[in-house]
Design an enzyme around this catalytic site. Structure first.
Site, PDB file in Angstrom:
ATOM      1  CD  GLU A 195      -5.103  -6.126  -1.374  1.00 55.70           C
ATOM      2  OE1 GLU A 195      -4.675  -4.944  -1.303  1.00 55.70           O
ATOM      3  OE2 GLU A 195      -5.742  -6.657  -0.461  1.00 55.70           O
TER       4      GLU A 195
ATOM      5  CD  GLU B 254      -1.569   4.533   4.498  1.00 51.91           C
ATOM      6  OE1 GLU B 254      -1.117   5.377   5.301  1.00 51.91           O
ATOM      7  OE2 GLU B 254      -2.250   3.540   4.844  1.00 51.91           O
TER       8      GLU B 254
ATOM      9  CB  CYS C 138      -5.234  -1.453  -1.756  1.00 52.98           C
ATOM     10  SG  CYS C 138      -6.620  -0.752  -0.874  1.00 52.98           S
TER      11      CYS C 138
ATOM     12  CB  CYS D  13      -8.483  -4.727  -3.995  1.00 51.19           C
ATOM     13  SG  CYS D  13      -7.361  -3.369  -3.584  1.00 51.19           S
TER      14      CYS D  13
ATOM     15  CG  ASN E 195      -0.503  -0.321   2.502  1.00 53.06           C
ATOM     16  OD1 ASN E 195       0.480  -1.024   2.644  1.00 53.06           O
ATOM     17  ND2 ASN E 195      -1.151   0.189   3.519  1.00 53.06           N
TER      18      ASN E 195
ATOM     19  CB  CYS F  29     -10.926  -2.823  -0.019  1.00 49.23           C
ATOM     20  SG  CYS F  29     -10.230  -2.132  -1.526  1.00 49.23           S
TER      21      CYS F  29
HETATM   22  N1  THU Z   1      -5.241  -1.723   2.451  1.00 50.54           N
HETATM   23  C1  THU Z   1      -4.633  -2.523   1.532  1.00 50.54           C
HETATM   24  O1  THU Z   1      -3.564  -2.207   1.020  1.00 50.54           O
HETATM   25  N2  THU Z   1      -5.241  -3.673   1.196  1.00 50.54           N
HETATM   26  C2  THU Z   1      -6.361  -4.163   1.786  1.00 50.54           C
HETATM   27  O2  THU Z   1      -6.798  -5.253   1.438  1.00 50.54           O
HETATM   28  C3  THU Z   1      -7.036  -3.389   2.828  1.00 50.54           C
HETATM   29  C4  THU Z   1      -6.519  -2.029   3.066  1.00 50.54           C
HETATM   30  C5  THU Z   1      -4.555  -0.490   2.855  1.00 50.54           C
HETATM   31  C6  THU Z   1      -5.196   0.789   2.444  1.00 50.54           C
HETATM   32  C7  THU Z   1      -4.652   1.740   3.495  1.00 50.54           C
HETATM   33  O3  THU Z   1      -3.360   2.178   3.085  1.00 50.54           O
HETATM   34  C8  THU Z   1      -4.488   0.881   4.731  1.00 50.54           C
HETATM   35  O4  THU Z   1      -4.475  -0.462   4.270  1.00 50.54           O
HETATM   36  C9  THU Z   1      -5.593   1.052   5.757  1.00 50.54           C
HETATM   37  O5  THU Z   1      -6.839   0.922   5.187  1.00 50.54           O
END
Ligand code: THU
Length: 164
Positions: free
Chosen positions: A75, A64, A73, A115, A62, A112
């Protein structure tokens, strides 16, 4: 009226050590990838490892952003990197793992909705089921064979077929 039923099948492994060697090594790659996530705002580190048909493994995590919705994310980072660098190569598997110093992440982390939608597209392009392996920081691993198990009745490319 007919009622249709969609069944979700999930294989539950007690730990990463119960996986077969290919699955184990892909999950190890996802764990490695999560350590390089850029997640200063959530402190929730996610890694994803995508296995392509020729054995190539593409990693993502991920990413941000201070403008929160601009982040992405793990994925989708991994799948888009695979699509960008290895177009046309089928995606066979994706392993996902998460870690956090702030939260208990001791059960499998499922992708999520956004994704799942992207995974669905790559599965359709790949012309076969994508195996999805999910874990938290430690503990159980869940494995599903195909998006149908986590995104049944998806919006897909057939919905945008032009009239002849
Ligand atoms: N996140 C992912 O990278 N993958 C997931 O399956 C769930 C959430 C990340 C997004 C954000 O940077 C952090 O996790 C918190 O939501």
């Amino acid at each position: 009226m007919q009622e249709r039923e969609f069944i979700t099948r999930v294989k539950e492994f007690d730990s990463i050590d119960e996986l077969d060697s290919g699955q184990h090594s892909l999950m190890e790659s996802a764990i490695e990838a999560r350590s390089r996530a850029y997640a200063p705002y959530s402190n929730f580190y996610v890694g994803a490892a995508v296995l392509l048909e020729d054995g190539t493994v593409v990693l993502g995590n991920n990413q941000e952003n201070v403008a929160y919705p601009s982040g992405l994310c793990a994925e989708r980072t991994a799948l888009f990197a695979a699509g960008a660098n290895f177009p046309g190569k089928a995606v066979k598997k994706i392993a996902i793992s998460a870690f956090s110093g702030d939260f208990d992440v001791n059960s499998p982390v499922y992708p999520c909705g956004a994704c799942r939608q992207v995974m669905s597209e790559y599965e359709q392009l790949s012309k076969g089921n994508m195996e999805i392996l999910m874990m938290g920081a430690t503990g159980k691993v869940h494995v599903v064979e195909g998006l149908i198990n986590i995104l049944p009745v998806a919006f897909n490319a057939d919905n945008l077929k032009r009239k002849k």
